[in-house]
Design an enzyme around this catalytic site. Structure first.
Site, PDB file in Angstrom:
ATOM      1  N   CYS A   1       0.836  -1.203   0.000  1.00 26.62           N
ATOM      2  CA  CYS A   1       0.000   0.000   0.000  1.00 26.62           C
ATOM      3  C   CYS A   1       0.870   1.252   0.000  1.00 26.62           C
ATOM      4  CB  CYS A   1      -0.886   0.039   1.245  1.00 26.62           C
ATOM      5  SG  CYS A   1      -1.957  -1.388   1.489  1.00 26.62           S
TER       6      CYS A   1
ATOM      7  N   ASP B   1      17.589  38.653 -13.046  1.00 28.06           N
ATOM      8  CA  ASP B   1      16.261  38.788 -13.629  1.00 28.06           C
ATOM      9  C   ASP B   1      15.597  40.076 -13.133  1.00 28.06           C
ATOM     10  OD1 ASP B   1      13.834  37.284 -14.978  1.00 28.06           O
ATOM     11  OD2 ASP B   1      13.100  38.095 -13.079  1.00 28.06           O
TER      12      ASP B   1
END
Length: 490
Positions: free
Chosen positions: A34, A440
């Site tokens: 699981c 930037d």
């Protein structure tokens, strides 16, 4: 992590979905495996066995739980933020390299021997490349069985199995059902889709902030290749066996994905590339916890936690677009890229009658672009031509298994490609979570508003505390500006 038995046990007992994909739990009393968040009653600790991959659990003789579907867990975040050979191998396996080129092809791409690759994967994941690829084929088979009306023979071929017998044996072994039983169980009360059209859910670790993720993709979309339509980001996909069109729509607990493919053998690869583009395997809690420790970023993180880094489905495409976008506005970059697509892109038909008309041209199709068709300064045309040539010849390789440092060095060697372009490509095309763009404009404006250092060198020193998640810090800094990349279109 699977070796930390106490921590894994606590995660299973708490049904902590954050650990889905990090490890898998086998239950010796039932013979099933699981995901940690499985909703059934947690087994006794003495009956739990922990595995680093679904393939390892399958090799140990466990079958997949029908309730929690562990094969559909989000992928481990390890493979997208690490740069070592195991992580690079896992990215290539997810991109279908083993199915297309075999283990020797995987090893050749990584620059190692087959034996070395097998040894390293077995040591860390408990399974070799063939077993890992087989587990991936089983998941693809389940998707096709449950969501299409394809004949089982076609499903086996599309999922990558060499024979019907191998397909049947694998499905029975992994899911404890025959392919026919799996389809009957899944399609009870509904009709399976026609072949070629698939609708599925892409899971992720919460939280997820879709604003900058889908906002960035929509704001920078190249007409003809991408569009925002009816609340979904849509784009064309160039795939190994054909092409496709995907529509991705965010929901609180999943991303809805609708895929139309010309060849269903490309299903696994298309899903993998879409997940990478949306950064769905990230661990946002780990990222945000580290960034929140910085007083400057804490309020930004608390305001909209779970920001992802928008990546790409085609690294070469993004590199070309990054050069096209140097020193121009977002709108201008879209216009220039659209001209390139109209002149050199491969025409396609939009299955939904939308505005998707072309695949973005491959570097080989751009090897000799017409300079007059590119309204750039001469220097940038030369840079673009040099990059395209390097991508077409393989001198620059940006695929999923690329060494990030080597790719940076090769990009920087192209005249006209500076640090901003290199780091932008590293962040969005290569997927380096620590890529940083201090020069930037948006970062500089955000830094000034927040009282961060103004010069690139000083900002890099200040950002050291954000490592190894500086690319995520970039998303939070960009979000301080009023730009279309920060919001989903109305």
């Amino acid at each position: 992590m699977h070796e930390d038995v106490e921590r894994c046990t606590r995660a299973v007992q708490a049904k902590d979905a954050r650990f889905d994909g990090w490890f898998f739990v086998g239950v010796v009393t039932t013979g099933i495996y699981c995901r940690p968040s499985c909703p059934v009653v947690a087994p006794k600790p003495k009956n739990m066995r922990f595995y680093p991959s679904a393939a390892a659990a399958q090799q140990a003789g466990f079958r997949a739980c029908k309730r929690c579907r562990p094969d559909a867990s989000p992928g481990s975040p390890e493979w997208n933020h690490r740069a070592d050979v195991v992580a690079r191998a896992m990215r290539l396996i997810a991109d279908g390299v083993v199915d297309r080129e075999g283990v020797p092809g995987l090893a050749a791409r990584l620059g190692y021997s087959t034996r070395q690759i097998e040894r390293q994967l077995n040591a860390e994941l408990g399974a070799g490349p063939l077993a890992l690829a087989r587990a991936q084929r089983a998941q693809t088979a389940r998707l096709l069985i449950e969501t299409t009306a394809l004949p089982m023979g076609d499903v086996a071929f599309a999922a990558g199995f060499a024979s019907i017998r191998a397909f049947n044996d694998t499905v029975r072994e992994v899911f404890a059902l025959t392919p026919t039983q799996l389809r009957e169980r899944a399609t009870r009360g509904r009709t399976a889709l026609a072949s070629g059209a698939l609708s599925l859910r892409l899971p992720f670790r919460a939280p997820l902030c879709p604003d900058n993720l889908f906002g960035h993709l929509a704001a920078t979309a190249v007409p003809g290749v991408e569009e925002w339509r009816d609340g979904a980001y849509r784009r064309t996909l160039r795939l190994p066996n054909g092409h496709g069109v995907v529509a991705l729509r965010p929901f609180p607990d999943h991303v809805a994905c609708t895929l139309t493919l010309t060849d269903l053998r490309d299903l696994t690869i298309a899903i993998s590339r879409c997940r990478r583009m949306l950064d769905l395997d990230a661990d946002p809690v780990a990222v945000d916890d580290l960034l929140r420790a910085d007083d400057v970023l804490a309020s930004l993180v608390d305001k909209a936690p779970g920001r992802r880094v928008p990546h790409t489905v085609d690294p070469a495409e993004f590199a070309i677009r990054a050069v096209i976008g140097q020193q121009v506005s977002t709108a201008a970059a879209r216009t220039h890229a659209a001209r390139l697509v109209a002149a050199h892109g491969e025409p396609i038909t939009d299955p939904d009658g939308g505005g998707l008309t072309h695949l973005f041209p491959a570097p080989e199709a751009l090897a000799e672009p017409d300079p007059s068709a590119l309204a750039f300064p001469r220097a940038r045309r030369s840079t673009l031509t040099a990059l395209i040539t390097a991508l077409a010849t393989g001198d620059i390789d940006l695929d999923a298994g690329t060494d990030w440092d080597e790719a940076r060095a090769r990009l920087a060697a192209v005249p006209g490609i500076g640090p901003w372009t290199v780091e932008t490509i590293a962040m969005r095309a290569l997927g380096d979570p620590d890529a940083f763009v201090p020069t930037d404009l948006g970062i500089r404006v955000a830094a000034a508003d927040l009282g961060l250092p103004a010069t690139p060198a000083a900002l890099i020193r200040r950002a050291a505390r954000w490592r190894p998640w500086r690319a995520y810090a970039v998303q939070y800094l960009w979000a301080t500006g009023d730009h279309a990349i920060n919001r989903i279109p109305a």
